[in-house]
Write a protein that holds these residues in place. Structure first.
Motif, PDB file in Angstrom:
ATOM      1  N   TRP A 217     -12.636 178.728  73.642  1.00  0.00           N
ATOM      2  CA  TRP A 217     -13.348 177.829  72.729  1.00  0.00           C
ATOM      3  C   TRP A 217     -12.408 177.269  71.662  1.00  0.00           C
ATOM      4  CZ3 TRP A 217     -17.112 175.145  73.941  1.00  0.00           C
ATOM      5  CH2 TRP A 217     -18.251 175.627  74.592  1.00  0.00           C
ATOM      6  N   ILE A 218     -11.489 178.096  71.187  1.00  0.00           N
ATOM      7  CA  ILE A 218     -10.536 177.629  70.173  1.00  0.00           C
ATOM      8  C   ILE A 218      -9.742 176.435  70.695  1.00  0.00           C
ATOM      9  CG2 ILE A 218      -8.348 178.209  69.027  1.00  0.00           C
ATOM     10  CD1 ILE A 218     -10.690 179.292  67.522  1.00  0.00           C
ATOM     11  N   TRP A 219      -9.209 176.557  71.912  1.00  0.00           N
ATOM     12  CA  TRP A 219      -8.408 175.462  72.478  1.00  0.00           C
ATOM     13  C   TRP A 219      -9.264 174.233  72.776  1.00  0.00           C
ATOM     14  CZ3 TRP A 219      -3.669 175.819  71.362  1.00  0.00           C
ATOM     15  CH2 TRP A 219      -3.016 177.056  71.346  1.00  0.00           C
ATOM     16  N   ILE A 220     -10.493 174.442  73.209  1.00  0.00           N
ATOM     17  CA  ILE A 220     -11.401 173.314  73.465  1.00  0.00           C
ATOM     18  C   ILE A 220     -11.725 172.598  72.157  1.00  0.00           C
ATOM     19  CG2 ILE A 220     -13.755 172.697  74.159  1.00  0.00           C
ATOM     20  CD1 ILE A 220     -13.590 174.896  76.284  1.00  0.00           C
ATOM     21  N   LEU A 221     -11.964 173.358  71.111  1.00  0.00           N
ATOM     22  CA  LEU A 221     -12.293 172.761  69.815  1.00  0.00           C
ATOM     23  C   LEU A 221     -11.118 171.978  69.235  1.00  0.00           C
ATOM     24  CD1 LEU A 221     -14.286 175.740  68.253  1.00  0.00           C
ATOM     25  CD2 LEU A 221     -15.210 173.485  68.835  1.00  0.00           C
ATOM     26  N   LEU A 222      -9.904 172.501  69.372  1.00  0.00           N
ATOM     27  CA  LEU A 222      -8.733 171.780  68.882  1.00  0.00           C
ATOM     28  C   LEU A 222      -8.506 170.502  69.689  1.00  0.00           C
ATOM     29  CD1 LEU A 222      -6.248 174.729  68.178  1.00  0.00           C
ATOM     30  CD2 LEU A 222      -7.499 173.339  66.505  1.00  0.00           C
ATOM     31  N   ALA A 223      -8.736 170.581  71.008  1.00  0.00           N
ATOM     32  CA  ALA A 223      -8.611 169.383  71.849  1.00  0.00           C
ATOM     33  C   ALA A 223      -9.659 168.348  71.460  1.00  0.00           C
ATOM     34  CB  ALA A 223      -8.757 169.759  73.325  1.00  0.00           C
ATOM     35  N   TYR A 224     -10.877 168.836  71.193  1.00  0.00           N
ATOM     36  CA  TYR A 224     -11.938 167.928  70.754  1.00  0.00           C
ATOM     37  C   TYR A 224     -11.561 167.273  69.423  1.00  0.00           C
ATOM     38  CZ  TYR A 224     -16.146 166.456  68.339  1.00  0.00           C
ATOM     39  OH  TYR A 224     -17.047 165.733  67.615  1.00  0.00           O
ATOM     40  N   GLY A 225     -11.004 168.053  68.500  1.00  0.00           N
ATOM     41  CA  GLY A 225     -10.570 167.507  67.215  1.00  0.00           C
ATOM     42  C   GLY A 225      -9.537 166.411  67.390  1.00  0.00           C
ATOM     43  N   PHE A 226      -8.623 166.605  68.337  1.00  0.00           N
ATOM     44  CA  PHE A 226      -7.603 165.590  68.614  1.00  0.00           C
ATOM     45  C   PHE A 226      -8.263 164.287  69.078  1.00  0.00           C
ATOM     46  CE2 PHE A 226      -4.737 163.232  71.296  1.00  0.00           C
ATOM     47  CZ  PHE A 226      -3.522 163.293  70.634  1.00  0.00           C
TER      48      PHE A 226
END
Length: 542
Positions: A217-226
């Motif tokens: 989820w952390i990596w998905i959220l950071l990708a979403y933020g990008f």
């Protein structure tokens, strides 16, 4: 006393303030629709896009609210609900609304740039560099903390994750459809459909939880933020915030109707605690703990960052800036109402065991059940609404950090500086990488305790910047300077106490950061005074 009486008094005061004091502040800033807004002058289809006032209000309100006007006020009730209510009303009207509107107008008159650039234009380059480093670091910390909070929420409540994913898909579709609409009536119909679907997705999410691990989820959220940072604001960020704002509007409406039907009484005593256990003294802690709902420095970053680039006409700032802040103040009043229907003893025990969000969800959920909803659904809906706005804070902060990073290099003559100032993809990549490193190190948990003081220092510095800008326009700045001096007194006192407490406990890094922030505030005040003394103010065109 019936709780509804408190709600009525607060509503009358806030609505009256919007029309009376809001009109005064509006005139002081010399709002003029003849001035072309940056959204038209620099329209690029990505960041600068003139938009409907109600849509920009939705974006702005969703971005500044988050969980702040819920968590802060509930914790601040430890000092007594009466001082908490007074600070919300006085702070929201005379501090927060002026701060938010002022940040927005100053940005409009400076090509839609952030507070950092306004500092450069009115205080100097050194002031800008110091402020940008401070605000950028704060934004990275917020991104890291909220990514952690959201990921843990998604793991603990997978239904929230499902609903959030559905919200994003709905926002993209709504944003595309909105571009095709030409009439106001068509937009209203599209909004109604979008809001109905959004509430349906709340139910659907609870029925179909989406399970993933914390790290994933952390990596998905950071990708979403990008993606949210680099995509045109009208495609994702703006429509998602606009639709999400109806979650809070609905929550507030349900709370009011629920209180009318249930008619609960205020059970908590009226005693004022000048020192609260685990918090400290009423001054300055109350004014640092309860930021959103009264005044929050983060609002200045939103108002001068994403919001100012979407404003169609200058007159829209009263609804968006002043009105948006007062709506948040009323949400803070509702939050307090959710916990003062129980005794102080029960409040203290449950706050320690359950935390503010759970306490709010249970209290408000109990009132909403009077509308015929099941207790589990009512409490779940309230909790999901709070969690949904944490995601709004995450994507908005990523975009704001990108703006701040680009603006830092705007005057750079080096090739690398120009590259970052002109390339939103590269700048966002730096933001995401730094946020990921902070998350992986675990340092965000150690740094977060200083955020309250740092956030209110942002507010004081924003008011300082607005005050200097007003002086240059030969406008009497007292309505800004009085809140500014109070906020500097609050933040410097808080930082000194924080530094001393952490020095005694052996947390030397936090103590050094607190002292550094004190020095930062003093340096910027000195630079402002020096700059004002050396230059003659010029009158603006009205």
């Amino acid at each position: 006393m019936p709780l509804i009486i408190l709600y009525i008094i607060a509503a009358v005061v806030l609505v009256g303030a919007y029309f009376l004091y809001g009109k005064y502040v509006f005139r002081k800033f010399r709002i003029n629709n003849a001035n072309i807004t940056p959204s038209h002058r620099h329209r690029d289809g990505v960041d600068y896009i003139p938009s409907k006032p109600v849509v920009v209000l939705g974006h702005h309100f969703a971005s500044i609210a988050g969980a702040g006007p819920i968590v802060g006020p509930i914790i601040a009730v430890a000092f007594g609900w009466i001082p908490a209510v007074i600070w919300i009303l006085v702070g929201g009207i005379f501090f927060g609304a002026v701060h938010d509107l002022g940040s927005m107008v100053a940005s409009l008159r400076n090509e839609g740039k952030s507070i950092g650039v306004i500092i450069q234009n009115n205080i100097g380059e050194k002031g800008k560099q110091l402020f940008v480093v401070f605000s950028f670091s704060t934004l990275i910390l917020i991104i890291g903390v909220f990514a952690d909070i959201i990921a843990k929420t998604f793991v603990a409540n997978p239904g929230v994750a499902t609903a959030s994913i559905l919200f994003i898909g709905l926002a993209v579709i709504f944003g595309w459809i909105s571009k095709q609409l030409r009439s106001r009536g068509q937009f209203v119909v599209a909004t109604v459909i979008g809001v109905v679907l959004m509430y349906y997705f709340v139910y659907l999410g609870m029925q179909h939880p989406f399970l993933l691990s914390y790290k994933l989820w952390i990596w998905i959220l950071l990708a979403y933020g990008f993606v949210a940072s680099v995509a045109p604001v009208s495609i994702l960020l703006q429509p998602r915030d606009y639709l999400n704002s109806f979650l809070l509007y609905g929550l507030m409406l349900a709370a009011i109707v629920g209180v009318v039907v249930a008619n609960p009484s205020i059970e908590m005593d009226t005693q004022v605690q000048f020192k609260a256990d685990n918090l400290g003294y009423l001054f300055p802690v109350l004014f640092v703990t309860m930021a959103c709902g009264a005044i929050s420095g983060f609002h200045s970053l939103v108002a001068s960052g994403t919001t100012s680039k979407q404003i169609d006409q200058e007159k829209d700032v009263k609804l968006i800036g002043f009105g948006g802040m007062l709506i948040e103040s009323f949400l803070a009043i509702i939050s307090i109402g959710a916990v003062i229907v129980i005794s102080r003893q029960e409040y203290n025990l449950r706050l320690a065991d359950e935390g503010p969000v759970s306490l709010f969800a249970d209290g408000l959920g109990g009132m909403v059940t009077t509308l015929g909803l099941s207790p589990s659904f009512a409490v779940g809906f309230v909790a999901l609404t709070v969690s949904a706005f944490a995601l709004t804070t995450l994507d908005t902060c990523t975009r704001l950090a990108r703006f701040t990073f680009q603006e830092y290099f705007e005057q750079s003559e080096s090739r690398s500086g120009r590259f970052f100032s002109e390339n939103r993809y590269a700048s966002t990549f730096v933001v995401v990488v730094l946020s990921a490193l902070l998350l992986l190190s675990g340092g965000f948990a150690n740094l977060w305790p200083i955020f309250g003081s740092a956030n209110q220092l942002l507010a004081a510095l924003a008011l300082l910047t607005i005050g200097v800008w007003l002086i240059r326009q030969q406008i009497n700045p007292n309505f800004v300077l009085i809140p500014m001096f109070f906020m500097f007194a609050v933040t410097i006192s808080s930082l000194i106490l924080f530094a001393w407490q952490n020095y005694q406990s052996g947390s030397y890094v936090l103590a050094i950061i607190a002292v550094s922030l004190c020095v930062l505030s003093l340096v910027l005040m000195a630079l402002a005074r020096k700059n004002l003394a050396s230059k003659v103010p010029t009158k603006i065109k009205t």
